[in-house]
Design an enzyme around this catalytic site. Structure first.
Site, PDB file in Angstrom:
ATOM      1  CD  GLU A  80      35.969  42.568  14.494  1.00 33.40           C
ATOM      2  OE1 GLU A  80      34.987  43.151  13.819  1.00 33.40           O
ATOM      3  OE2 GLU A  80      36.476  41.862  14.663  1.00 33.40           O
ATOM      4  CD  GLU A 116      32.355  39.440  13.522  1.00 32.71           C
ATOM      5  OE1 GLU A 116      32.200  38.892  12.348  1.00 32.71           O
ATOM      6  OE2 GLU A 116      32.555  40.584  13.719  1.00 32.71           O
TER       7      GLU A 116
HETATM    8  O1  IFM Z   1      36.079  43.413   8.842  1.00 32.47           O
HETATM    9  C1  IFM Z   1      35.339  42.817   9.552  1.00 32.47           C
HETATM   10  C2  IFM Z   1      36.162  41.918  10.682  1.00 32.47           C
HETATM   11  O2  IFM Z   1      36.640  40.793   9.927  1.00 32.47           O
HETATM   12  C3  IFM Z   1      34.847  41.090  11.258  1.00 32.47           C
HETATM   13  N1  IFM Z   1      33.912  42.005  11.908  1.00 32.47           N
HETATM   14  C4  IFM Z   1      33.394  43.059  11.088  1.00 32.47           C
HETATM   15  C5  IFM Z   1      34.582  43.796  10.425  1.00 32.47           C
HETATM   16  C6  IFM Z   1      33.992  44.687   9.643  1.00 32.47           C
HETATM   17  O3  IFM Z   1      33.057  44.310   8.673  1.00 32.47           O
END
Ligand code: IFM
Length: 450
Positions: free
Chosen positions: A355, A168
Site C-alpha cells: 500500500e 497491518e
Molecule cells: O484505508 C486504509 C487501509 O485499510 C489500511 N491502510 C491504510 C489505508 C489508508 O488509511
C-alpha cells in the site's frame, strides 16, 4: 529532448489494493454474518457522518465492471481481502459456500482478465460472533483463523498463489484495542499487547496451513504498516523517544517474524503488561515466509514527552512541508529509508509495497474529469524512491497503490478519497482520475518519466 525514464526491473509488478469492508457492501447478503465493523458503524459517534460500509462501492455486485476498469488501467496484479464473516458467518463452525462462491467468481474473472490475485485473509473485519467470545484477545481465535485459512485455501489455492495473512496487525492491536478509535473500540494496553501476540501467532499458524494446502507456486507473506521514526531534535531524550516509537510500531512486529523474538527494550518497557508467551509460540510466528508486504504512507517525527504516560513521547508535525487530507506529512524519502533499513536489519527479504497512496479533496471538473495533480505528484515521488531502493540492492518486486477506487475510510467514513478511480456513491458511477491514467502509463512503460 529524449524522454528520460527510470525503468523498473523486468517482471516488476504493478497493482492496486483494496479491502473487503471498504468496497464490497452487501453487508448481509448471501448468508454473510455480522462483522465487528458492521456493529461498530451502527454505534452513533463511532464513524464520521454516521457512514457505514453497508453498500460502500457495491463491489460485491459490480466486481465485473471494476475488473474491466482494472484492465483499462493495465494492472498486472490486484490485492483484495476476503471477508471472514462471508465464509464463516459465526467465525467458526458451519461454512457458507455462497461466500466462497463469490470469491471464486472474483478470482476467475481476474484471471480471465490476466490479472494476478493477491489475497489478504484478514483486513480488520472479524466476525462479530467471535468478538462476543473475546475476539483477538481470546487465544482460541488463533485456531479459528487457521481453520478459515484452511477452508479458503482449499477452495482457491489452485488459482491463488499469493497470500497475505494479515493487514497491518499494529492497527488491529493498537487502534482497535488501545486508543480504541477503530473496531472493536477497546481501550486497554495489556489487551492490545495480547491481541498483537495472538495476531502474530495466527499469522504463523496460517502460514503452516497455507503452505500445506499450496504448491510450488505458493508465496506467503504478511503486510505491516511501517514508518521511519525520526527524533525531533538531536537531544538524547528525543533520540531515545524515537527508538521507543520504532520499537512500538516497527520492531514489535518485524522482530518476532524475522528473528523469532520480541525486542528486549520493549519487553522491559511493557513490563507486566507484556503478553504471556508460551513455548513454541515464537517458533511458530517466525515460520518462513516468502515476502514482506510494506504499507508506507509517511514518517513519524517524535519528541520526548514526560507527560505522556504510555511511551513518554509525542508526535511532532513538522512545519514548512506538505500534508495530505489525512493530515499525513508527504515524505517520500521515508519509503526509501524504511525499505533499506528492512533490507539491512532483516536479512534482505523480498518485499512488495502492498500500500502507498494519499487522500486529497478530489473534485469533478466541468468536463466531468478529476484532475488530481497532488496525487500524481505524491505517487511519482514515491515511485522514484522505490526505484532508488532497487538500484541500491533492495529486493523490491512490486508496488500496489492504495487504492483502486475511493472507498470507506474506516472511522472517517466516505470523507476521504484515496482512489485512482473516483466513486460517486449515490450513483455508483466510476471516473478514472488523472492519477489513474498516469499510473497506466507507468505500468505500460514499467517506468516513470523523470
Ligand atoms: O484505508 C486504509 C487501509 O485499510 C489500511 N491502510 C491504510 C489505508 C489508508 O488509511
Amino acid at each position: 529532448m529524449a524522454e528520460k525514464i527510470a525503468k523498473f526491473p523486468h517482471g516488476f509488478i504493478w497493482g492496486t489494493a483494496t479491502a473487503a469492508y471498504q468496497i464490497e457492501g452487501a453487508w448481509n447478503e448471501d448468508g454473510k454474518g455480522e462483522s465487528i465493523w458492521d456493529r461498530f458503524c451502527r454505534i452513533p459517534g463511532n464513524v464520521q457522518d454516521g457512514d457505514r460500509g453497508d453498500i460502500a462501492c457495491d463491489h460485491y455486485h459490480l466486481y465485473r465492471d471494476d475488473i474491466k476498469l482494472m484492465k483499462t488501467l493495465s494492472l498486472n496484479v490486484y490485492r483484495f481481502s476476503i471477508a471472514w464473516p462471508r465464509i464463516f458467518p459465526q467465525g467458526k463452525g458451519g461454512i457458507n459456500q455462497r461466500g466462497l462462491d463469490f470469491y471464486e467468481r472474483l478470482v476467475d474473472e481476474l484471471l480471465d482478465a490476466g490479472i494476478e490475485p493477491f489475497v489478504t485473509l484478514y483486513h480488520w473485519d472479524l466476525p462479530q460472533a467471535l468478538q462476543e467470545e473475546g475476539g483477538w484477545a481470546n487465544r482460541d481465535t488463533v485456531g479459528y483463523f487457521k481453520d478459515y485459512a484452511a477452508q479458503v485455501s482449499k477452495r482457491l489455492g489452485d488459482r491463488v498463489h499469493y497470500w497475505i495473512t494479515h493487514n497491518e496487525p499494529w492497527v488491529t492491536s493498537f487502534a482497535g484495542h488501545h486508543s480504541g478509535i477503530l473496531a472493536p473500540r477497546i481501550k486497554s494496553l495489556p489487551t492490545a499487547l495480547k491481541v498483537s501476540h495472538h495476531l502474530l501467532l495466527s499469522h504463523g499458524e496460517a502460514v503452516a496451513v497455507l503452505r500445506d494446502n499450496g504448491d510450488e507456486k505458493t508465496r506467503l507473506g504478511i503486510t505491516l504498516n511501517l514508518s521511519p521514526a525520526h527524533p525531533a531534535s538531536e537531544s538524547k531524550e528525543d533520540k531515545e523517544a524515537a527508538t521507543r516509537f520504532d520499537g512500538y510500531l516497527n520492531r514489535w512486529f518485524l522482530d518476532p517474524i524475522y528473528k523469532g523474538s520480541y525486542p528486549e527494550d520493549m519487553m522491559i518497557l511493557y513490563g507486566d503488561k507484556a503478553p504471556k508467551i508460551r513455548a513454541q509460540d515464537l517458533e511458530r510466528i517466525s515460520a518462513k515466509i516468502d515476502f514482506l508486504g510494506v504499507n508506507y504512507y509517511s514518517r513519524q517525527v517524535i519528541k520526548a514527552d514526560t507527560k505522556e504516560a504510555f511511551l513518554g513521547l509525542s508526535q511532532v508535525k513538522p512545519a514548512d512541508t506538505e500534508y495530505t487530507e489525512m493530515d499525513s506529512e508527504i515524505y517520500p524519502a521515508g519509503l526509501y529509508e524504511i525499505l533499506k533499513r528492512i533490507h539491512n536489519d532483516y536479512d534482505a527479504p523480498l518485499m512488495y509495497i502492498t500500500e502507498n497512496g494519499a487522500a486529497f479533496s478530489d473534485k469533478i471538473d466541468k468536463n466531468g474529469q478529476v484532475n488530481d495533480k497532488s496525487r500524481i505528484k505524491y505517487l511519482k515521488s514515491h515511485f522514484l524512491q522505490a526505484h532508488k531502493a532497487i538500484e541500491d540492492g533492495v529486493k523490491l518486486s512490486g508496488y500496489f497503490v492504495w487504492s483502486l477506487m475511493d472507498n470507506f475510510e474506516w472511522a472517517l467514513g466516505y470523507s476521504k478519497r484515496f482512489g485512482l478511480i473516483y466513486v460517486d456513491y449515490p450513483t455508483q458511477k466510476r471516473i478514472i482520475k488523472a492519477s489513474g491514467w498516469m499510473y497506466k502509463k507507468v505500468i505500460e512503460k514499467n517506468g516513470i518519466e523523470i
